[in-house]
Design an enzyme around this catalytic site. Structure first.
Site, short mmCIF file in Angstrom:
data_model
loop_
_atom_site.label_atom_id
_atom_site.label_comp_id
_atom_site.label_asym_id
_atom_site.label_seq_id
_atom_site.Cartn_x
_atom_site.Cartn_y
_atom_site.Cartn_z
N SER A 57 109.84 -11.98 39.18
CA SER A 57 108.90 -11.38 38.85
C SER A 57 107.80 -11.49 39.35
O SER A 57 107.22 -11.19 40.54
CB SER A 57 108.17 -12.80 38.22
OG SER A 57 106.55 -12.71 37.27
N HIS A 99 110.68 -8.10 36.34
CA HIS A 99 110.32 -8.63 35.02
C HIS A 99 108.29 -8.47 34.77
O HIS A 99 108.08 -9.08 36.33
CB HIS A 99 109.92 -9.81 35.36
CG HIS A 99 109.28 -10.87 34.26
ND1 HIS A 99 110.38 -11.31 32.62
CD2 HIS A 99 108.38 -12.07 33.98
CE1 HIS A 99 109.62 -12.07 32.34
NE2 HIS A 99 108.62 -12.58 33.10
N ASP A 159 104.70 -9.41 33.73
CA ASP A 159 103.57 -9.76 33.03
C ASP A 159 103.08 -9.31 32.13
O ASP A 159 101.52 -9.03 33.35
CB ASP A 159 103.27 -11.68 33.75
CG ASP A 159 104.42 -12.18 33.64
OD1 ASP A 159 105.50 -12.00 32.04
OD2 ASP A 159 105.20 -12.79 34.50
N MET A 167 99.09 -10.41 30.91
CA MET A 167 98.48 -11.12 29.63
C MET A 167 97.11 -11.04 29.25
O MET A 167 96.86 -9.61 30.05
CB MET A 167 98.39 -12.06 30.97
CG MET A 167 99.27 -12.66 31.52
SD MET A 167 99.93 -13.49 32.36
CE MET A 167 100.54 -14.38 33.35
N HIS A 204 107.12 -9.29 29.66
CA HIS A 204 106.88 -10.01 29.34
C HIS A 204 105.12 -9.89 28.63
O HIS A 204 104.41 -10.21 28.96
CB HIS A 204 107.12 -11.26 29.94
CG HIS A 204 106.94 -12.34 29.29
ND1 HIS A 204 106.68 -13.84 30.62
CD2 HIS A 204 106.64 -13.44 27.80
CE1 HIS A 204 106.71 -14.99 29.01
NE2 HIS A 204 106.35 -14.50 28.43
N MET A 251 102.97 -11.63 26.80
CA MET A 251 101.60 -12.90 26.66
C MET A 251 100.46 -12.23 26.53
O MET A 251 99.79 -12.79 26.63
CB MET A 251 101.87 -13.74 27.94
CG MET A 251 102.59 -13.74 28.72
SD MET A 251 102.99 -15.30 30.17
CE MET A 251 103.41 -14.36 31.30
N MET A 269 110.67 -20.31 28.03
CA MET A 269 109.81 -20.38 29.00
C MET A 269 110.21 -21.87 29.46
O MET A 269 109.95 -23.27 28.78
CB MET A 269 108.75 -20.12 28.41
CG MET A 269 108.10 -18.49 28.03
SD MET A 269 108.00 -18.14 29.07
CE MET A 269 106.57 -18.93 29.99
N ASP A 301 112.15 -18.71 32.33
CA ASP A 301 111.12 -17.71 33.15
C ASP A 301 109.98 -19.21 33.49
O ASP A 301 109.70 -20.32 32.51
CB ASP A 301 110.06 -16.50 32.27
CG ASP A 301 109.11 -16.35 33.09
OD1 ASP A 301 109.25 -16.43 34.58
OD2 ASP A 301 108.32 -15.67 32.51
#
Length: 256
Positions: free
Chosen positions: A9, A34, A36, A38, A68, A70, A140, A174
């Site tokens: 991550s 990975h 993220d 957001m 990912h 989010m 998750m 994750d």
């Protein structure tokens, strides 16, 4: 069986040296990175977006960005992430109004499609139709929105349930993963009531894609941690292959 894949991550990396941090992970044995994303709406935090991903993609040739999302309205960002070089677009089932159409849109842009569920969302939210169409399913094991949280073991049965329905699918976990917590995810199916012996043979045991942030980036020897996580998945799958074959009425093992 699904391949053991480690996806560090990037949220736990030094953002001031993001390209170098990604390169360091790939050289250390990671297959995916990975990323993220957001938006401050679906989750309270704000991280990176398509412009940052585009720079990373340019600076790290051959990188597989496991993105990912989010975010609210995940259908809005498919083209931007594809144009930035995203390889896998994973959206949250809680944020999608039409998951099937969204998966088709992701595939149309030549990305793999992932479907994520948060800790309070049951695995049944991923219907058979959705799961069959997706390329990866993400469970998750912390609440989405920030790194460094404690692993939620109560989420592990969802990994087992999804693995039972989708034995050949990439299933990712994750949140709070490290060399101590990885085994319970990699061996998730073994913790359920055992199915018939005929179904046990060569059945993957749990998650095969492991996301870890602090455990890898903060380690003295990141390649060793990556290998340890990978070994946990491979060991769980090897155990599955060693399950006894079902015997017929004459006490002779049937081949499967």
């Amino acid at each position: 069986m699904p391949e053991a894949i480690i996806s560090p991550s990037v949220l736990a990396s030094d953002f001031g040296q993001l390209t170098a941090e990604c390169t360091r992970m790939l050289k250390g044995g990671a297959q995916w990175l990975h990323m993220d994303v957001m938006d401050g709406h679906f989750v309270p935090n704000i991280t990176m977006g398509a412009p940052v991903l585009k720079c990373v993609h340019k600076g790290v040739p051959g990188i597989f960005m496991d993105v990912h999302m989010m975010v609210s309205n995940p259908e809005r960002w498919v083209d931007d992430i594809a144009d930035a070089g995203g390889a896998l677009y994973c959206f949250h089932i809680e944020a999608a109004s039409d998951p099937i159409s969204l998966i088709h849109a992701i595939h149309k842009r030549n990305m793999k499609a992932g479907v994520a569920i948060s800790p309070d969302t049951p695995s049944s939210a991923i219907t058979d139709d959705i799961g069959a169409l997706a390329d990866m399913l993400l469970v998750m094991t912390v609440y989405p929105g920030r790194g460094g949280q404690k692993f939620l073991e109560r989420c592990v049965p969802k990994v087992a349930e999804l693995r039972a329905r989708f034995p050949e699918k990439d299933i990712e976990v994750d949140g709070g993963l490290n060399p101590k917590t990885v085994h319970v995810c990699a061996e998730a199916a073994a913790q359920r009531a055992p199915p018939p012996a005929s179904l046990l043979l060569a059945m993957p045991q749990g998650s095969n894609v492991i996301v870890a942030g602090t455990a890898i980036y903060g380690a003295d020897d990141p390649p060793a941690v990556i290998q340890t996580l990978k070994d946990a998945v491979n060991t769980a799958q090897a155990k599955a292959q060693q399950q006894p074959k079902e015997k017929n009425g004459n006490g002779v093992e049937n081949g499967h």
